[in-house]
Structures are given as structure tokens and as C-alpha cells.
Design a protein around this motif. Structure first.
Motif, PDB file in Angstrom:
ATOM      1  N   GLN A   2     -41.556   9.217  16.726  1.00 20.19           N
ATOM      2  CA  GLN A   2     -41.989   9.268  15.331  1.00 20.19           C
ATOM      3  C   GLN A   2     -41.208   8.276  14.498  1.00 20.19           C
ATOM      4  OE1 GLN A   2     -41.180  13.425  14.754  1.00 20.19           O
ATOM      5  NE2 GLN A   2     -43.322  13.955  14.821  1.00 20.19           N
ATOM      6  N   GLN A   3     -41.897   7.662  13.516  1.00 18.79           N
ATOM      7  CA  GLN A   3     -41.277   6.719  12.621  1.00 18.79           C
ATOM      8  C   GLN A   3     -41.328   7.294  11.218  1.00 18.79           C
ATOM      9  OE1 GLN A   3     -39.949   3.633  13.363  1.00 18.79           O
ATOM     10  NE2 GLN A   3     -40.197   4.158  15.495  1.00 18.79           N
ATOM     11  N   LEU A   4     -40.176   7.297  10.538  1.00 25.11           N
ATOM     12  CA  LEU A   4     -40.107   7.727   9.150  1.00 25.11           C
ATOM     13  C   LEU A   4     -39.807   6.521   8.288  1.00 25.11           C
ATOM     14  CD1 LEU A   4     -38.169  11.074   8.623  1.00 25.11           C
ATOM     15  CD2 LEU A   4     -40.560  10.571   8.253  1.00 25.11           C
ATOM     16  N   ASN A   5     -40.684   6.232   7.337  1.00 28.89           N
ATOM     17  CA  ASN A   5     -40.474   5.121   6.426  1.00 28.89           C
ATOM     18  C   ASN A   5     -40.120   5.664   5.062  1.00 28.89           C
ATOM     19  OD1 ASN A   5     -41.196   2.955   8.266  1.00 28.89           O
ATOM     20  ND2 ASN A   5     -43.255   3.790   8.151  1.00 28.89           N
ATOM     21  N   GLN A   6     -38.934   5.313   4.592  1.00 25.35           N
ATOM     22  CA  GLN A   6     -38.461   5.802   3.298  1.00 25.35           C
ATOM     23  C   GLN A   6     -38.383   4.628   2.338  1.00 25.35           C
ATOM     24  OE1 GLN A   6     -34.885   8.156   3.520  1.00 25.35           O
ATOM     25  NE2 GLN A   6     -34.672   8.310   1.305  1.00 25.35           N
ATOM     26  N   SER A   7     -38.876   4.839   1.113  1.00 21.34           N
ATOM     27  CA  SER A   7     -38.820   3.778   0.116  1.00 21.34           C
ATOM     28  C   SER A   7     -38.606   4.371  -1.274  1.00 21.34           C
ATOM     29  CB  SER A   7     -40.113   2.958   0.142  1.00 21.34           C
ATOM     30  OG  SER A   7     -41.206   3.768  -0.227  1.00 21.34           O
ATOM     31  N   PRO A   8     -38.013   3.583  -2.178  1.00 16.06           N
ATOM     32  CA  PRO A   8     -37.490   2.248  -1.934  1.00 16.06           C
ATOM     33  C   PRO A   8     -36.155   2.311  -1.192  1.00 16.06           C
ATOM     34  CG  PRO A   8     -36.966   2.910  -4.167  1.00 16.06           C
ATOM     35  CD  PRO A   8     -37.793   4.020  -3.586  1.00 16.06           C
ATOM     36  N   GLN A   9     -35.690   1.161  -0.761  1.00 16.71           N
ATOM     37  CA  GLN A   9     -34.415   1.104  -0.048  1.00 16.71           C
ATOM     38  C   GLN A   9     -33.253   1.329  -1.009  1.00 16.71           C
ATOM     39  OE1 GLN A   9     -33.901  -2.641   1.987  1.00 16.71           O
ATOM     40  NE2 GLN A   9     -32.826  -1.664   3.664  1.00 16.71           N
ATOM     41  N   SER A  10     -33.407   0.825  -2.251  1.00 17.50           N
ATOM     42  CA  SER A  10     -32.365   1.005  -3.245  1.00 17.50           C
ATOM     43  C   SER A  10     -32.983   1.001  -4.634  1.00 17.50           C
ATOM     44  CB  SER A  10     -31.298  -0.088  -3.132  1.00 17.50           C
ATOM     45  OG  SER A  10     -31.866  -1.350  -3.346  1.00 17.50           O
ATOM     46  N   MET A  11     -32.268   1.625  -5.576  1.00 15.34           N
ATOM     47  CA  MET A  11     -32.741   1.698  -6.950  1.00 15.34           C
ATOM     48  C   MET A  11     -31.552   1.583  -7.889  1.00 15.34           C
ATOM     49  SD  MET A  11     -35.296   4.937  -6.787  1.00 15.34           S
ATOM     50  CE  MET A  11     -36.211   4.377  -8.209  1.00 15.34           C
ATOM     51  N   GLY A  16     -30.401   8.648 -17.683  1.00  9.03           N
ATOM     52  CA  GLY A  16     -31.480   9.236 -18.462  1.00  9.03           C
ATOM     53  C   GLY A  16     -32.866   8.945 -17.903  1.00  9.03           C
ATOM     54  N   GLU A  17     -32.971   7.919 -17.064  1.00  8.15           N
ATOM     55  CA  GLU A  17     -34.272   7.586 -16.465  1.00  8.15           C
ATOM     56  C   GLU A  17     -34.595   8.555 -15.328  1.00  8.15           C
ATOM     57  OE1 GLU A  17     -34.751   2.762 -17.111  1.00  8.15           O
ATOM     58  OE2 GLU A  17     -34.053   3.525 -15.186  1.00  8.15           O
ATOM     59  N   ASP A  18     -35.888   8.615 -15.007  1.00  6.61           N
ATOM     60  CA  ASP A  18     -36.333   9.403 -13.861  1.00  6.61           C
ATOM     61  C   ASP A  18     -36.351   8.522 -12.611  1.00  6.61           C
ATOM     62  OD1 ASP A  18     -38.874  11.237 -15.737  1.00  6.61           O
ATOM     63  OD2 ASP A  18     -36.687  11.403 -15.698  1.00  6.61           O
ATOM     64  N   VAL A  19     -36.165   9.158 -11.467  1.00  6.22           N
ATOM     65  CA  VAL A  19     -36.119   8.458 -10.182  1.00  6.22           C
ATOM     66  C   VAL A  19     -37.169   9.070  -9.255  1.00  6.22           C
ATOM     67  CG1 VAL A  19     -34.706   8.012  -8.124  1.00  6.22           C
ATOM     68  CG2 VAL A  19     -33.648   8.026 -10.394  1.00  6.22           C
ATOM     69  N   SER A  20     -37.857   8.233  -8.528  1.00 10.82           N
ATOM     70  CA  SER A  20     -38.836   8.738  -7.577  1.00 10.82           C
ATOM     71  C   SER A  20     -38.715   7.980  -6.258  1.00 10.82           C
ATOM     72  CB  SER A  20     -40.252   8.568  -8.142  1.00 10.82           C
ATOM     73  OG  SER A  20     -41.191   9.162  -7.281  1.00 10.82           O
ATOM     74  N   MET A  21     -38.738   8.691  -5.155  1.00  7.78           N
ATOM     75  CA  MET A  21     -38.659   8.074  -3.836  1.00  7.78           C
ATOM     76  C   MET A  21     -39.557   8.860  -2.885  1.00  7.78           C
ATOM     77  SD  MET A  21     -34.805   9.344  -2.919  1.00  7.78           S
ATOM     78  CE  MET A  21     -34.248   9.134  -4.611  1.00  7.78           C
ATOM     79  N   ASN A  22     -39.984   8.202  -1.789  1.00  5.74           N
ATOM     80  CA  ASN A  22     -40.877   8.915  -0.898  1.00  5.74           C
ATOM     81  C   ASN A  22     -40.650   8.548   0.551  1.00  5.74           C
ATOM     82  OD1 ASN A  22     -43.073   6.871   0.076  1.00  5.74           O
ATOM     83  ND2 ASN A  22     -42.737   6.434  -2.068  1.00  5.74           N
ATOM     84  N   CYS A  23     -41.195   9.364   1.405  1.00  6.50           N
ATOM     85  CA  CYS A  23     -41.121   9.168   2.848  1.00  6.50           C
ATOM     86  C   CYS A  23     -42.501   9.353   3.444  1.00  6.50           C
ATOM     87  CB  CYS A  23     -40.200  10.204   3.479  1.00  6.50           C
ATOM     88  SG  CYS A  23     -38.547   9.615   3.767  1.00  6.50           S
ATOM     89  N   THR A  24     -42.844   8.489   4.387  1.00  9.13           N
ATOM     90  CA  THR A  24     -44.087   8.656   5.126  1.00  9.13           C
ATOM     91  C   THR A  24     -43.776   8.616   6.615  1.00  9.13           C
ATOM     92  OG1 THR A  24     -44.532   6.283   5.088  1.00  9.13           O
ATOM     93  CG2 THR A  24     -45.484   7.616   3.317  1.00  9.13           C
ATOM     94  N   SER A  25     -44.591   9.340   7.354  1.00 11.53           N
ATOM     95  CA  SER A  25     -44.389   9.461   8.795  1.00 11.53           C
ATOM     96  C   SER A  25     -45.656   9.069   9.544  1.00 11.53           C
ATOM     97  CB  SER A  25     -44.010  10.905   9.133  1.00 11.53           C
ATOM     98  OG  SER A  25     -44.052  11.118  10.528  1.00 11.53           O
ATOM     99  N   SER A  26     -45.486   8.588  10.757  1.00 11.90           N
ATOM    100  CA  SER A  26     -46.640   8.277  11.600  1.00 11.90           C
ATOM    101  C   SER A  26     -47.206   9.543  12.247  1.00 11.90           C
ATOM    102  CB  SER A  26     -46.248   7.269  12.682  1.00 11.90           C
ATOM    103  OG  SER A  26     -45.174   7.780  13.461  1.00 11.90           O
ATOM    104  N   SER A  27     -46.442  10.615  12.242  1.00 13.17           N
ATOM    105  CA  SER A  27     -46.871  11.882  12.826  1.00 13.17           C
ATOM    106  C   SER A  27     -46.598  13.020  11.848  1.00 13.17           C
ATOM    107  CB  SER A  27     -46.135  12.159  14.137  1.00 13.17           C
ATOM    108  OG  SER A  27     -46.334  11.110  15.047  1.00 13.17           O
ATOM    109  N   ILE A  28     -47.174  14.157  12.109  1.00 17.94           N
ATOM    110  CA  ILE A  28     -46.995  15.292  11.196  1.00 17.94           C
ATOM    111  C   ILE A  28     -45.650  15.977  11.420  1.00 17.94           C
ATOM    112  CG2 ILE A  28     -49.469  15.719  11.011  1.00 17.94           C
ATOM    113  CD1 ILE A  28     -49.048  18.113  12.899  1.00 17.94           C
ATOM    114  N   PHE A  29     -45.159  16.567  10.352  1.00 23.17           N
ATOM    115  CA  PHE A  29     -43.995  17.441  10.425  1.00 23.17           C
ATOM    116  C   PHE A  29     -44.371  18.797   9.843  1.00 23.17           C
ATOM    117  CE2 PHE A  29     -40.923  14.674  12.046  1.00 23.17           C
ATOM    118  CZ  PHE A  29     -40.964  13.441  11.420  1.00 23.17           C
TER     119      PHE A  29
END
Lengths: 111, 115
Positions: A2-11, A16-29
Motif C-alpha cells: 500500500q502507498q500512502l500519499n500525504q500532502s502538502p509536504q510542508s506549510m 491564527g490561520e487554518d491548516v488543512s492536510m490530507n492523505c490518500t491511499s491506493s488501497s482501503i483502510f
């Protein structure tokens, strides 16, 4: 495997600002977890998600388990200096299985 | 509570030298893990021990050996260190099926430099 892609790499964000990051996988968890690593420390669990579509909050943190079971996101609202660190997503197929970690998102908060 | 304790915290080795990283947990966990962390690559599993008396390879086992000495202790050995093994090493533990499924408890890390 399985491959997990997390983005962004850095912020780089302002306090006071909001932060958002995500992960996608080639297979289900069946479990998604979000960890935070403070500088010089080991990762610590922030939020755990166990059901597709689940939205869970922990203070200023909100995480969601994607409906396809192949993705998850983490939001941090109204960032503060102590939010600095590396945030890792991790996926697990079952409660007895090994965790698969994303590469991490480095968050830097400036005053 | 100590949780997961790793020693040493820092180590510098020359190529070809050997060393052992020690890990002990006081949470009565069944499973223990060794990860390495490299920039841009997250945490990669080297070896794990699902229970006392068993060990299994993870994603990146080459160049390492492990020993599950007892329920508390899980050591990682580098027999002949190479520069590619320069990394931060984390020990972790948990008991699958208890607490938050999937939650790992990590030590503070051991920073190893191989020259």
C-alpha cells in the motif's frame, strides 16, 4: 504494498490561520489515525477514525475518514505557535495489522 | 510513567561498527516495533514483535537484527553499520485490540549517524 500519499509536504502559516492536510491511499483502510511529532520527540496520537464518513474533533483539530476509505484529512483551526511540528497520517486495515504511515506534513507557524 | 524508553538518544558510529539500540516499555504491551524516520519518507517499519517470543520483518529489515528479550524489552542491532543507516530510530509498543485500535506509543527516538 500500500502507498500512502500525504500532502502538502510542508506549510508555512501565520498564527491564527487554518491548516488543512490530507492523505490518500491506493488501497482501503478500516482505520485512519493522525499523529503529531513535536521537535525532538516521538509521534503522539491526535485523532483516530474507525468508520467511513466519520468526522471527529479534538479541540481545534478536525479529521474525517473518507467515504471511499482511501483518504482522510486533518484540519487545524486558528493555529497557534505550539502547533509547530510534523503531522503524520497512518492507515490500518484491521486492529491487529501494522500501520502504514504517510511521509508527514511539516507545519511552521509564524507570529 | 516512563512509557517507552530508548537508549542511547544519540550515537555516532564509523562504517562497519556494530551497536545495539535498546527499548523498554512499562505498559505491559504485547507488541513492539522498530521504525526509522528519514526526511520526506515518514516512518518505515524495520522489524516488529507481535508478542513475546516472536519477531517479523517489516518494510526495511536489511542490515538489522532484533531480539525480543522479554515482554518489556525489544532491541535493534546493527551488525555492520553503513552510512545509509544514518537515521532517527523509534521504538513503539501497543496491545492490538485494547485501547484505541491502532494507537502506537512511541519512545523519544535515537539519532544515529554513521560516518
Amino acid at each position: 504494498g500500500q502507498q500512502l500519499n500525504q500532502s502538502p509536504q510542508s506549510m508555512f502559516i501565520q498564527e491564527g490561520e487554518d491548516v488543512s492536510m490530507n492523505c490518500t491511499s491506493s488501497s482501503i483502510f478500516n482505520t485512519w489515525l493522525w499523529y503529531k511529532q513535536d521537535p525532538g520527540e516521538g509521534p503522539v496520537l491526535l485523532i483516530a477514525l474507525y468508520k467511513a464518513g466519520e468526522l471527529t474533533s479534538n479541540g481545534r483539530l478536525t479529521a474525517q475518514f473518507g467515504i471511499t476509505r482511501k483518504d482522510s484529512f486533518l484540519n487545524i483551526s486558528a493555529s497557534i505557535p505550539s502547533d509547530v511540528g510534523i503531522y503524520f497520517c497512518a492507515g490500518q486495515l484491521n486492529s491487529w495489522g501494522k500501520l502504514q504511515f504517510g511521509a508527514g506534513t511539516q507545519v511552521v507557524v509564524t507570529p | 510513567n516512563a512509557g517507552v524508553t530508548q537508549t542511547p538518544k544519540f550515537q555516532v558510529l564509523k562504517t562497519g561498527q556494530s551497536m545495539t539500540l535498546q527499548c523498554a516499555q512499562d505498559m505491559n504491551h504485547n507488541s513492539m516495533y522498530w521504525y526509522r524516520q528519514d526526511p520526506g519518507m515518514g516512518l518505515r517499519l524495520i522489524y516488529y514483535s507481535a508478542s513475546e517470543g516472536t519477531t517479523d520483518k517489516g518494510e526495511v529489515p536489511n542490515g538489522y537484527n532484533v531480539s525480543r528479550l522479554n515482554k518489556r524489552e525489544f532491541s535493534l542491532r546493527l551488525e555492520s553499520a553503513a552510512p545509509s543507516q544514518t537515521s532517527v530510530y523509534f521504538c513503539a509498543s501497543r496491545t492490538p485490540g485494547q485501547g484505541f485500535p491502532g494507537e502506537l506509543f512511541f519512545g523519544e527516538g535515537s539519532r544515529l549517524t554513521v560516518l
